[in-house]
Enzyme design. Structure first.
Site, PDB file in Angstrom:
ATOM      1  N   HIS A   1     -50.196  30.644  -0.001  1.00 29.45           N
ATOM      2  CA  HIS A   1     -50.786  29.304  -0.052  1.00 29.45           C
ATOM      3  C   HIS A   1     -50.349  28.509  -1.282  1.00 29.45           C
ATOM      4  O   HIS A   1     -50.070  29.078  -2.329  1.00 29.45           O
ATOM      5  CB  HIS A   1     -52.319  29.404  -0.092  1.00 29.45           C
ATOM      6  CG  HIS A   1     -52.885  30.228   1.007  1.00 29.45           C
ATOM      7  ND1 HIS A   1     -53.923  31.099   0.798  1.00 29.45           N
ATOM      8  CD2 HIS A   1     -52.573  30.323   2.318  1.00 29.45           C
ATOM      9  CE1 HIS A   1     -54.228  31.697   1.939  1.00 29.45           C
ATOM     10  NE2 HIS A   1     -53.420  31.251   2.879  1.00 29.45           N
TER      11      HIS A   1
ATOM     12  N   ASP B   1     -52.767  32.082   8.518  1.00 38.58           N
ATOM     13  CA  ASP B   1     -51.707  32.673   7.706  1.00 38.58           C
ATOM     14  C   ASP B   1     -50.601  33.287   8.560  1.00 38.58           C
ATOM     15  O   ASP B   1     -49.431  33.279   8.180  1.00 38.58           O
ATOM     16  CB  ASP B   1     -52.285  33.717   6.753  1.00 38.58           C
ATOM     17  CG  ASP B   1     -53.102  33.104   5.624  1.00 38.58           C
ATOM     18  OD1 ASP B   1     -53.094  31.856   5.480  1.00 38.58           O
ATOM     19  OD2 ASP B   1     -53.752  33.862   4.890  1.00 38.58           O
TER      20      ASP B   1
END
Length: 177
Positions: free
Chosen positions: A62, A169
């Site tokens: 991230h 993700d």
């Protein structure tokens, strides 16, 4: 505190320098002046924690895009993780390279993640907690990520298969600079 720059310029391992006696030890974990002397962010107005129930849980990779890019100071307060950062800074001589550092409640290390880096981790044991100090408030529209198993990076995770990983993700596309 002991600062050790990683092979990716701008990313630092920060270790407490212990003062020990019969009671145990005392150590600073943050000093704004020490961070400032190294050209690092010295203010972290937002803090977060993630609790991970199971070993091999993977979170990442991230980052926040400009103009809301964020630096982080990441510490494992329970359990252990392999913490990974990827240099995504355009024009950086280490662009696309990654490094990993083991952080644990026992070693008490922190990893300073500068702006322009993607960040993620995989837990090594059950019941792992990670504490983040963050330089900029979360801005949902600037939230981005690169996939944890993208062949462009070739990250070698400790557990080949993540037992727990979010759909978000898993779904990040292949990286294109």
């Amino acid at each position: 505190m002991i600062f050790t720059e990683t092979e990716l310029p701008g990313a630092w391992i920060v270790e407490p320098e212990r003062i020990e006696d019969e009671r145990g030890f005392f150590a600073r974990t943050f000093d704004a002046a020490e961070f400032c002397r190294r050209g690092l962010r010295d203010a972290f107005p937002e803090c977060s924690v993630s609790y991970n129930a199971r070993a091999a849980t993977l979170r990442g990779m991230h980052f926040q895009a400009e103009p809301h890019a964020e630096a982080k100071l990441v510490r494992c307060t329970a359990g252990a993780i392999v913490d990974v950062v990827i240099d995504l800074r355009p024009g950086s001589p280490t662009h696309g390279r990654w490094t990993a550092v083991e952080l644990s409640a026992q070693n008490r290390r922190a990893l300073y993640v500068p702006e322009g880096f993607a960040h993620g981790f995989q837990t090594l044991v059950d019941a792992t907690e990670v504490f983040y100090q963050i330089s900029t408030a979360y801005h949902a529209a600037s939230s981005r990520g690169v996939r944890w198993d993208d062949p462009a990076f070739g990250i070698r995770w400790p557990a080949a298969e993540a037992r727990v990983i979010s759909a978000r993700d898993r779904a990040y596309p292949d990286y294109t600079p």
